[in-house]
Design a protein around this motif. Sequence first.
Motif, PDB file in Angstrom:
ATOM      1  N   PHE A   1      -2.641 -11.720  -0.116  1.00 11.63           N
ATOM      2  CA  PHE A   1      -1.274 -11.283   0.162  1.00 11.63           C
ATOM      3  C   PHE A   1      -0.903 -11.698   1.577  1.00 11.63           C
ATOM      4  CE2 PHE A   1       1.838  -8.120   1.680  1.00 11.63           C
ATOM      5  CZ  PHE A   1       2.855  -8.408   0.787  1.00 11.63           C
ATOM      6  N   THR A   2       0.219 -12.439   1.704  1.00 13.87           N
ATOM      7  CA  THR A   2       0.632 -12.946   3.012  1.00 13.87           C
ATOM      8  C   THR A   2       1.959 -12.351   3.481  1.00 13.87           C
ATOM      9  OG1 THR A   2       1.724 -14.837   1.969  1.00 13.87           O
ATOM     10  CG2 THR A   2      -0.562 -15.147   2.714  1.00 13.87           C
TER      11      THR A   2
ATOM     12  N   ASP B   1       2.309  -9.949  -6.964  1.00 14.98           N
ATOM     13  CA  ASP B   1       3.105 -11.143  -7.221  1.00 14.98           C
ATOM     14  C   ASP B   1       4.592 -10.825  -7.095  1.00 14.98           C
ATOM     15  OD1 ASP B   1       2.574 -13.797  -7.649  1.00 14.98           O
ATOM     16  OD2 ASP B   1       2.974 -13.691  -9.804  1.00 14.98           O
ATOM     17  N   GLY B   2       5.301 -11.558  -6.281  1.00 15.92           N
ATOM     18  CA  GLY B   2       6.733 -11.358  -6.084  1.00 15.92           C
ATOM     19  C   GLY B   2       7.087 -10.325  -5.023  1.00 15.92           C
ATOM     20  N   ALA B   3       6.083  -9.669  -4.461  1.00  7.06           N
ATOM     21  CA  ALA B   3       6.342  -8.664  -3.420  1.00  7.06           C
ATOM     22  C   ALA B   3       6.423  -9.336  -2.056  1.00  7.06           C
ATOM     23  CB  ALA B   3       5.247  -7.603  -3.412  1.00  7.06           C
ATOM     24  N   ALA B   4       7.473  -9.043  -1.320  1.00  7.07           N
ATOM     25  CA  ALA B   4       7.612  -9.541   0.044  1.00  7.07           C
ATOM     26  C   ALA B   4       7.106  -8.499   1.041  1.00  7.07           C
ATOM     27  CB  ALA B   4       9.066  -9.863   0.345  1.00  7.07           C
ATOM     28  N   LEU B   5       7.085  -7.235   0.594  1.00 10.74           N
ATOM     29  CA  LEU B   5       6.669  -6.121   1.446  1.00 10.74           C
ATOM     30  C   LEU B   5       5.862  -5.146   0.618  1.00 10.74           C
ATOM     31  CD1 LEU B   5       6.986  -4.277   4.052  1.00 10.74           C
ATOM     32  CD2 LEU B   5       8.972  -3.314   2.897  1.00 10.74           C
TER      33      LEU B   5
ATOM     34  N   ARG C   1      -6.433  -4.567  12.709  1.00 10.02           N
ATOM     35  CA  ARG C   1      -7.651  -5.204  12.188  1.00 10.02           C
ATOM     36  C   ARG C   1      -7.655  -5.275  10.662  1.00 10.02           C
ATOM     37  NH1 ARG C   1     -10.432  -2.110  16.172  1.00 10.02           N
ATOM     38  NH2 ARG C   1     -11.087  -0.665  14.564  1.00 10.02           N
ATOM     39  N   SER C   2      -7.019  -4.308  10.014  1.00  5.45           N
ATOM     40  CA  SER C   2      -7.046  -4.271   8.552  1.00  5.45           C
ATOM     41  C   SER C   2      -5.913  -5.061   7.911  1.00  5.45           C
ATOM     42  CB  SER C   2      -7.061  -2.828   8.055  1.00  5.45           C
ATOM     43  OG  SER C   2      -5.917  -2.131   8.476  1.00  5.45           O
ATOM     44  N   GLY C   3      -5.004  -5.593   8.695  1.00  6.74           N
ATOM     45  CA  GLY C   3      -3.987  -6.492   8.146  1.00  6.74           C
ATOM     46  C   GLY C   3      -2.552  -6.030   8.270  1.00  6.74           C
TER      47      GLY C   3
END
Length: 95
Positions: free
Chosen positions: A72-73, A43-47, A92-94
């Motif tokens: 997580f986007t 939560d709150g993480a951009a990276l 493949r893993s994101g």
Amino acid sequence: MSIIVTDQGFVSAGSESDAAAACSEAEVLILPSDSNPREVDFDGAALVRVEFPSFSDGRGFTIARELRQRGFTGHLRASGHVIADQYSMARRSGF
């Protein structure tokens, strides 16, 4: 100097082409390879930077996949010993 590999090619870490360069320290979450992705509070993480201590340690791919499945986007970055042959698995893993 760190190099970021993208689908468009290579960029220097921290360059204007590096989309994550604008993240503040508070928005960056660093995960060692032995992290349990089900217990990570992103939560709150951009990276999220997932560490790879050696190229033969694939736990970072599992962490990335789990984080994406949990919603997580933001940006995921593989950090450490990742080789070119692992690029397709990283995608493949994101990452």
